[in-house]
Design a protein around this motif. Sequence first.
Motif, PDB file in Angstrom:
ATOM      1  N   ALA A 139       3.121   6.706   6.278  1.00 29.54           N
ATOM      2  CA  ALA A 139       3.253   6.768   7.734  1.00 29.54           C
ATOM      3  C   ALA A 139       4.603   7.333   8.157  1.00 29.54           C
ATOM      4  CB  ALA A 139       3.052   5.376   8.329  1.00 29.54           C
ATOM      5  N   CYS A 140       5.624   7.177   7.314  1.00 28.18           N
ATOM      6  CA  CYS A 140       6.974   7.648   7.635  1.00 28.18           C
ATOM      7  C   CYS A 140       7.261   9.052   7.106  1.00 28.18           C
ATOM      8  CB  CYS A 140       8.021   6.676   7.090  1.00 28.18           C
ATOM      9  SG  CYS A 140       8.070   5.083   7.927  1.00 28.18           S
ATOM     10  N   LEU A 141       6.292   9.714   6.491  1.00 29.18           N
ATOM     11  CA  LEU A 141       6.509  11.055   5.936  1.00 29.18           C
ATOM     12  C   LEU A 141       6.977  12.090   6.963  1.00 29.18           C
ATOM     13  CD1 LEU A 141       3.674  11.501   3.282  1.00 29.18           C
ATOM     14  CD2 LEU A 141       6.149  11.288   2.903  1.00 29.18           C
ATOM     15  N   PRO A 142       6.648  11.971   8.257  1.00 31.71           N
ATOM     16  CA  PRO A 142       7.215  12.925   9.221  1.00 31.71           C
ATOM     17  C   PRO A 142       8.741  12.949   9.243  1.00 31.71           C
ATOM     18  CG  PRO A 142       5.348  11.782  10.205  1.00 31.71           C
ATOM     19  CD  PRO A 142       5.609  11.117   8.883  1.00 31.71           C
ATOM     20  N   PHE A 143       9.392  11.909   8.718  1.00 31.12           N
ATOM     21  CA  PHE A 143      10.858  11.874   8.682  1.00 31.12           C
ATOM     22  C   PHE A 143      11.414  12.450   7.374  1.00 31.12           C
ATOM     23  CE2 PHE A 143       9.493   8.141  11.233  1.00 31.12           C
ATOM     24  CZ  PHE A 143      10.009   8.540  12.461  1.00 31.12           C
ATOM     25  N   ALA A 144      10.572  13.068   6.545  1.00 32.25           N
ATOM     26  CA  ALA A 144      11.020  13.560   5.238  1.00 32.25           C
ATOM     27  C   ALA A 144      12.109  14.625   5.372  1.00 32.25           C
ATOM     28  CB  ALA A 144       9.825  14.105   4.449  1.00 32.25           C
ATOM     29  N   GLY A 145      11.961  15.530   6.345  1.00 38.74           N
ATOM     30  CA  GLY A 145      12.967  16.565   6.538  1.00 38.74           C
ATOM     31  C   GLY A 145      14.331  15.978   6.876  1.00 38.74           C
ATOM     32  N   GLN A 146      14.345  14.976   7.753  1.00 41.73           N
ATOM     33  CA  GLN A 146      15.598  14.306   8.100  1.00 41.73           C
ATOM     34  C   GLN A 146      16.207  13.628   6.880  1.00 41.73           C
ATOM     35  OE1 GLN A 146      15.162  11.634  11.411  1.00 41.73           O
ATOM     36  NE2 GLN A 146      14.089  13.137  12.680  1.00 41.73           N
ATOM     37  N   LEU A 147      15.372  13.000   6.063  1.00 42.02           N
ATOM     38  CA  LEU A 147      15.875  12.301   4.885  1.00 42.02           C
ATOM     39  C   LEU A 147      16.564  13.271   3.930  1.00 42.02           C
ATOM     40  CD1 LEU A 147      16.148   9.798   3.083  1.00 42.02           C
ATOM     41  CD2 LEU A 147      13.839  10.261   2.220  1.00 42.02           C
ATOM     42  N   VAL A 148      15.945  14.420   3.674  1.00 47.44           N
ATOM     43  CA  VAL A 148      16.533  15.401   2.756  1.00 47.44           C
ATOM     44  C   VAL A 148      17.865  15.909   3.296  1.00 47.44           C
ATOM     45  CG1 VAL A 148      16.224  17.683   1.732  1.00 47.44           C
ATOM     46  CG2 VAL A 148      14.308  16.067   1.785  1.00 47.44           C
ATOM     47  N   GLU A 204      19.920  14.531   5.552  1.00 46.49           N
ATOM     48  CA  GLU A 204      20.955  13.506   5.663  1.00 46.49           C
ATOM     49  C   GLU A 204      21.418  13.014   4.298  1.00 46.49           C
ATOM     50  OE1 GLU A 204      19.156  10.619   8.203  1.00 46.49           O
ATOM     51  OE2 GLU A 204      19.095  11.993   9.934  1.00 46.49           O
ATOM     52  N   ALA A 205      20.517  12.993   3.314  1.00 47.21           N
ATOM     53  CA  ALA A 205      20.914  12.565   1.968  1.00 47.21           C
ATOM     54  C   ALA A 205      21.914  13.533   1.349  1.00 47.21           C
ATOM     55  CB  ALA A 205      19.681  12.436   1.080  1.00 47.21           C
ATOM     56  N   ALA A 206      21.832  14.810   1.728  1.00 48.10           N
ATOM     57  CA  ALA A 206      22.727  15.820   1.154  1.00 48.10           C
ATOM     58  C   ALA A 206      24.174  15.609   1.588  1.00 48.10           C
ATOM     59  CB  ALA A 206      22.253  17.211   1.548  1.00 48.10           C
ATOM     60  N   ARG A 207      24.376  15.016   2.767  1.00 47.45           N
ATOM     61  CA  ARG A 207      25.740  14.852   3.252  1.00 47.45           C
ATOM     62  C   ARG A 207      26.169  13.388   3.405  1.00 47.45           C
ATOM     63  NH1 ARG A 207      23.116  16.939   8.178  1.00 47.45           N
ATOM     64  NH2 ARG A 207      22.823  15.212   9.658  1.00 47.45           N
ATOM     65  N   ALA A 208      25.270  12.464   3.091  1.00 42.03           N
ATOM     66  CA  ALA A 208      25.605  11.042   3.233  1.00 42.03           C
ATOM     67  C   ALA A 208      26.544  10.597   2.127  1.00 42.03           C
ATOM     68  CB  ALA A 208      24.322  10.201   3.187  1.00 42.03           C
ATOM     69  N   PRO A 209      27.466   9.677   2.424  1.00 43.45           N
ATOM     70  CA  PRO A 209      28.325   9.131   1.360  1.00 43.45           C
ATOM     71  C   PRO A 209      27.507   8.311   0.370  1.00 43.45           C
ATOM     72  CG  PRO A 209      28.650   7.936   3.414  1.00 43.45           C
ATOM     73  CD  PRO A 209      27.782   9.107   3.742  1.00 43.45           C
ATOM     74  N   LEU A 210      28.019   8.197  -0.825  1.00 45.07           N
ATOM     75  CA  LEU A 210      27.293   7.484  -1.878  1.00 45.07           C
ATOM     76  C   LEU A 210      27.010   6.045  -1.493  1.00 45.07           C
ATOM     77  CD1 LEU A 210      26.135   7.463  -4.737  1.00 45.07           C
ATOM     78  CD2 LEU A 210      28.431   6.895  -5.590  1.00 45.07           C
ATOM     79  N   SER A 211      27.937   5.407  -0.779  1.00 45.50           N
ATOM     80  CA  SER A 211      27.747   4.002  -0.393  1.00 45.50           C
ATOM     81  C   SER A 211      26.532   3.832   0.511  1.00 45.50           C
ATOM     82  CB  SER A 211      29.001   3.469   0.300  1.00 45.50           C
ATOM     83  OG  SER A 211      29.276   4.229   1.477  1.00 45.50           O
ATOM     84  N   ALA A 212      26.326   4.780   1.439  1.00 48.64           N
ATOM     85  CA  ALA A 212      25.175   4.686   2.340  1.00 48.64           C
ATOM     86  C   ALA A 212      23.869   4.869   1.579  1.00 48.64           C
ATOM     87  CB  ALA A 212      25.295   5.729   3.443  1.00 48.64           C
ATOM     88  N   THR A 213      23.834   5.828   0.660  1.00 52.24           N
ATOM     89  CA  THR A 213      22.628   6.037  -0.145  1.00 52.24           C
ATOM     90  C   THR A 213      22.365   4.855  -1.055  1.00 52.24           C
ATOM     91  OG1 THR A 213      23.020   8.432  -0.103  1.00 52.24           O
ATOM     92  CG2 THR A 213      21.509   7.599  -1.774  1.00 52.24           C
ATOM     93  N   SER A 271      19.517   8.348   9.936  1.00 54.81           N
ATOM     94  CA  SER A 271      18.775   8.061  11.157  1.00 54.81           C
ATOM     95  C   SER A 271      17.697   7.016  10.862  1.00 54.81           C
ATOM     96  CB  SER A 271      18.142   9.341  11.702  1.00 54.81           C
ATOM     97  OG  SER A 271      17.268   9.914  10.733  1.00 54.81           O
ATOM     98  N   PRO A 272      17.173   6.348  11.897  1.00 57.44           N
ATOM     99  CA  PRO A 272      16.227   5.246  11.669  1.00 57.44           C
ATOM    100  C   PRO A 272      15.013   5.626  10.820  1.00 57.44           C
ATOM    101  CG  PRO A 272      16.975   5.237  13.931  1.00 57.44           C
ATOM    102  CD  PRO A 272      17.526   6.478  13.315  1.00 57.44           C
TER     103      PRO A 272
END
Length: 342
Positions: free
Chosen positions: A210-219, A221-230, A50-51
């Motif tokens: 400033a972007c720390l509110p998105f930390a939960g989303q990052l964790v 989404e990183a768990a299920r994102a393909p390696l290429s996206a990461t 996500s953005p």
Amino acid sequence: MPKPSSSSLSPSSPSPSPAADRLALVAAGVTVALWASAFVSIRSAGAAYSPGALALGRLLAGALVLGAVLLVRGEGLPPRAAWPGILASGLLWFGLYLVVLNWGEQEVDAGTAAMLVNVGPLLIALLGARFLKEALPPRLLAGMAVSFAGAVAVGLSASGGGGHVSVLGVALCLLAAVAYAGGVVAQKPALAHASALQATTFGCVIGAVACLPFAGQLVTEAARAPLSATANMVYLGVFPTAVACTTWAYALARTTAGRMGATTYAVPALVVLMAWALLGELPGALTLAGGALCLAGVAVSRSRPGARPRSRLRARTAPATAPPVASGGGAGVEEAAGERRQ
């Protein structure tokens, strides 16, 4: 660490030397190439992130690299006078800009996003003239007009059916352009007190905070994102952020904000080619023509007025009535000079 010279770093210095301008142009070229690749990587990574999460992951990767380099170099904290500009650029450019741009690129294709964001250089020139007292040379304005026409051409070609465009995507990319321009103009005065590395590192850190509110989303989404996206997210942090923003700050410290902003008009043309090659987003004829106009405008804005030939200068400044010179050459000149001395 010695302070940068005020003659080269002052926000009000509108006339950099040709040597400094060439050096700044090389650094800007690195920035342009890496920023162009960012638009393509954002499109790729945005399918899994996500953005806000993508912005935070990118900033964390960039901050880690920049922080390590800063520690190795032993530069430490920037002077107090640099912090207002670093704080503003961190919030506007490293924070708001990245989130909004990531969101916008989920609504429009990479080439169109790059064109819309390149309203930014025009805003940079206008804001630089207003707040930094920078000059607006005719060649800069002419080049920006040509490049802006190219951006409009690409936008029209995409909205005519050649690309995926939405009203929301256009609005988000234009908001990104405003945030980008504000961040650049805020960063320029800070570079009179801090090094390029300091300004970039702490701007990146502020954006990440400033972007720390998105930390939960990052964790999540990183768990299920393909390696290429990461991998694309890490690439965005290391190269278009850590490397490119540092070379940008280095170049910005040695020229005006308006001229640096005009240089980035080359980004959309490169993005169109990269998106064509890597994402299969085939540009139309009007899109390619718009990209060519963008490059032409950069060339005009970076050019300098040609020097007047010396022979013509001498002819125009010669006295109206010159003393008679004998056809014998040197002897006649000496005789005429002797008569004047007497």
